[in-house]
Design a protein around this motif. Structure first.
Motif, PDB file in Angstrom:
ATOM      1  N   SER A  54      55.550  83.072 -17.558  1.00  0.00           N
ATOM      2  CA  SER A  54      56.581  84.062 -17.826  1.00  0.00           C
ATOM      3  C   SER A  54      57.953  83.416 -17.672  1.00  0.00           C
ATOM      4  O   SER A  54      58.175  82.619 -16.752  1.00  0.00           O
ATOM      5  N   ASP A  55      58.871  83.744 -18.586  1.00  0.00           N
ATOM      6  CA  ASP A  55      60.231  83.253 -18.425  1.00  0.00           C
ATOM      7  C   ASP A  55      61.073  84.217 -17.593  1.00  0.00           C
ATOM      8  O   ASP A  55      62.273  84.017 -17.415  1.00  0.00           O
ATOM      9  N   TRP A  60      57.263  84.863 -22.807  1.00  0.00           N
ATOM     10  CA  TRP A  60      56.262  83.916 -22.295  1.00  0.00           C
ATOM     11  C   TRP A  60      56.388  82.618 -23.066  1.00  0.00           C
ATOM     12  O   TRP A  60      56.561  82.633 -24.292  1.00  0.00           O
ATOM     13  N   ARG A  61      56.273  81.490 -22.370  1.00  0.00           N
ATOM     14  CA  ARG A  61      56.462  80.193 -23.010  1.00  0.00           C
ATOM     15  C   ARG A  61      55.416  79.193 -22.555  1.00  0.00           C
ATOM     16  O   ARG A  61      54.989  79.226 -21.398  1.00  0.00           O
ATOM     17  N   GLN A 183      62.052  79.869 -13.908  1.00  0.00           N
ATOM     18  CA  GLN A 183      63.068  79.623 -14.936  1.00  0.00           C
ATOM     19  C   GLN A 183      63.385  78.136 -15.014  1.00  0.00           C
ATOM     20  O   GLN A 183      63.492  77.556 -16.096  1.00  0.00           O
ATOM     21  N   LEU A 186      60.573  76.135 -16.755  1.00  0.00           N
ATOM     22  CA  LEU A 186      60.564  76.254 -18.208  1.00  0.00           C
ATOM     23  C   LEU A 186      61.758  75.537 -18.835  1.00  0.00           C
ATOM     24  O   LEU A 186      61.661  75.010 -19.941  1.00  0.00           O
ATOM     25  N   HIS A 187      62.876  75.493 -18.136  1.00  0.00           N
ATOM     26  CA  HIS A 187      64.020  74.719 -18.626  1.00  0.00           C
ATOM     27  C   HIS A 187      63.664  73.239 -18.670  1.00  0.00           C
ATOM     28  O   HIS A 187      63.997  72.534 -19.628  1.00  0.00           O
TER      29      HIS A 187
END
Length: 250
Positions: A54-55, A60-61, A183, A186-187
């Protein structure tokens, strides 16, 4: 049968040791998740595996896969809005299909992409934090065969390990801290994609080969993969240094 069971138990023990060795202070979450996906393929006898997260903004990524092949990345990208992983994270239960062609109406975009990449079956298990699902571990097969119950249970155990690893034993902290870490993870994945592009173009490599160079260099020098990727993407670290360095990934 006894020999097969013993071999699997040995591989499982080795996996837990490898993952435990990775869980050190300030460990690289993305490298950890990639290792997890690779070991899931080996232990569960599936063709490919990947993790989506989840972002924390309603989306979602993809975070990691057992391979950086473009077609596999495309499969996980195709289900960030609809697909078995989405059904899994929304319901919090395992979602599976042993015949993707027959389930085309259920997940049209995902099925088209997955079948084009050679996959015929899928199983997604949730990554849980208490009652909240923060992601999913998805297993793919090139044959239309079900994943047996013990393997699904083991897949769930691996997903639980991934959750613990991502949060780095911060389950007692406020949700805001947990969300912030997701976060950042994902970054970092976005930065790694940028660095892969630089290495692939400069070295004439496939994206998976570029990822192997990046990951191998980071491990060989005791650095976090995301930090090396950031330096390459920003031009701080000479990509030629990575391309000329031997990689030893185990």
């Amino acid at each position: 049968m006894v020999a097969m069971s013993t071999t699997r138990e040995q591989r499982l023990a080795s996996t837990f040791v490898s993952l435990a060795d990775t869980l050190v202070a300030d460990f690289d979450v993305l490298d950890f998740l990639a290792l997890l996906a690779e070991r899931a393929v080996e232990l569960l006898d599936v063709s490919a595996a990947g993790v989506i997260l989840s972002d924390q903004r309603g989306g979602w990524r993809p975070a990691a896969g057992s391979s950086e092949r473009a077609e596999l990345i495309g499969v996980f990208d195709s289900q960030t809005t609809h697909g078995p992983s989405m059904d899994c994270v929304r319901t919090g239960v395992t979602v599976a299909s042993t015949n993707l062609v027959a389930d085309a109406a259920r997940w049209p975009r995902f099925v088209e992409t997955a079948v084009s990449a050679g996959f015929r079956a899928v199983c997604s298990v949730p990554m849980r934090l208490r009652d909240e699902v923060i992601g999913a571990l998805t297993l793919l097969n090139t044959q239309s065969v079900p994943i047996d119950a013990p393997s699904v249970e083991l897949g769930q155990a691996l997903a639980d390990i991934a959750t613990i690893g991502i949060l780095q034993q911060r389950a007692a902290h406020r949700d805001a801290v947990i969300y912030e870490q997701l976060q950042v993870t994902l970054h970092h994945r976005t930065v790694i994609e940028q660095a892969k592009g630089v290495l692939a173009e400069l070295g004439g490599l496939q994206m998976h080969e570029a990822y192997t160079v990046l990951r191998g260099y980071a491990r060989a020098h005791g650095l976090r993969m995301s930090d090396v990727a950031r330096d390459v993407a920003k031009g701080v670290r000479d990509p030629h240094e990575l391309l000329s360095s031997p990689t030893n990934i185990t």
